[in-house]
Write an enzyme that holds these catalytic residues in place. Structure first.
Site, PDB file in Angstrom:
ATOM      1  CB  ALA A  95      41.643  48.049  41.560  1.00 31.06           C
ATOM      2  CD  GLU A  96      45.702  44.086  40.239  1.00 29.87           C
ATOM      3  OE1 GLU A  96      45.330  43.052  39.668  1.00 29.87           O
ATOM      4  OE2 GLU A  96      46.439  44.941  39.710  1.00 29.87           O
ATOM      5  CB  SER A  97      41.566  40.187  44.044  1.00 33.37           C
ATOM      6  OG  SER A  97      41.739  40.865  45.284  1.00 33.37           O
TER       7      SER A  97
END
Length: 250
Positions: A95-97
């Site tokens: 989700a982040e990167s």
């Protein structure tokens, strides 16, 4: 006045998309690509689907397989060290990167776990790391920071605690604390994710009259917050990824 605000708040809450916090694993087999079974089973710990009518292993996407191959031992070791399911860490990284170890956000967050500059300084000192940008260190730092946030919500039930932790990872703990203040004022539980999810939109500037009632300084302690949709969506996204990984990875 307070009753009017409460009714308004509930109206906002109803308009939000519902975000689940307990992995449901419903119908995932139907959504998954069931091809390349042999490749999927090779060395990635792929489990059979919960649906007993499906006698094939679900294919794990290339990016996930690659990140497990490259950093799987670190993800598992440090997740275990700080008491997290390694598949949750994997979901956060996705989700982040999107598993891009060189990712840098417009706000300066870096790496697989997208750690903000101010947080990098604190975590680097705590873990004696020279560079939090280096992928292995970024994973260690991100899991450590997640564990610090997790400790802030020890009064919540496990599923709610996890969602509150994810919201704090995305928006900062101060935003979650402010939302808890609003939940208390509206006689809602400050330890339930559903209450905080509904309170986050009320941190925007349009609810200044509510802020005057809640805080002595007449505004949220962490300031006006307008990115509630992003935070709510983030929690939902991570939990959806986690749900899928729990289904297909041992």
């Amino acid at each position: 006045m307070r009753k009017h605000i409460h009714i308004l708040a509930m109206g906002v809450a109803i308009s939000l998309a519902v975000v689940g916090c307990t992995p449901s694993s419903q119908n995932l087999a139907k959504k998954a690509d069931l091809t390349d079974v042999g490749e999927a089973e090779e060395s990635y710990g792929i489990a059979l689907t919960a649906d007993q009518t499906v006698q094939k292993a679900i294919k794990v996407d290339w990016a996930t397989r690659n990140i497990i191959r490259s950093y799987g031992s670190t993800i598992k070791e440090y997740s275990r060290k700080y008491g997290f399911d390694w598949r949750l860490t994997l979901a956060i990284m996705k989700a982040e990167s999107s598993f891009l170890d060189s990712a840098v956000s417009p706000m300066g967050a870096e790496g697989l776990m997208q750690i903000m500059p101010a947080t990098q300084v604190h975590v680097a000192q705590a873990l004696n790391l020279e560079s939090v940008a280096e992928p292995q260190n970024n994973i260690k730092a991100g899991i450590y920071y997640l564990s610090r946030l997790y400790r802030l919500f020890e009064d919540a039930d496990e599923s709610d605690r996890l969602c509150l932790t994810l919201a704090a990872y995305n928006a900062g703990p101060g935003r979650v604390f402010d939302a808890q203040d609003i939940a208390r004022y509206l006689n809602e539980s400050p330890t339930r994710w559903a209450s905080i999810r509904d309170a986050l939109p009320l941190l925007s500037g349009r609810y200044y009259t509510l802020h005057q009632q809640v805080w002595e300084k007449q505004k949220p302690r962490s300031g006006i917050f307008s990115n509630h949709r992003e935070t709510i969506s983030y929690v939902e996204k991570v939990m959806n990824y986690y749900d899928e990984y729990r289904l297909v990875l041992n």
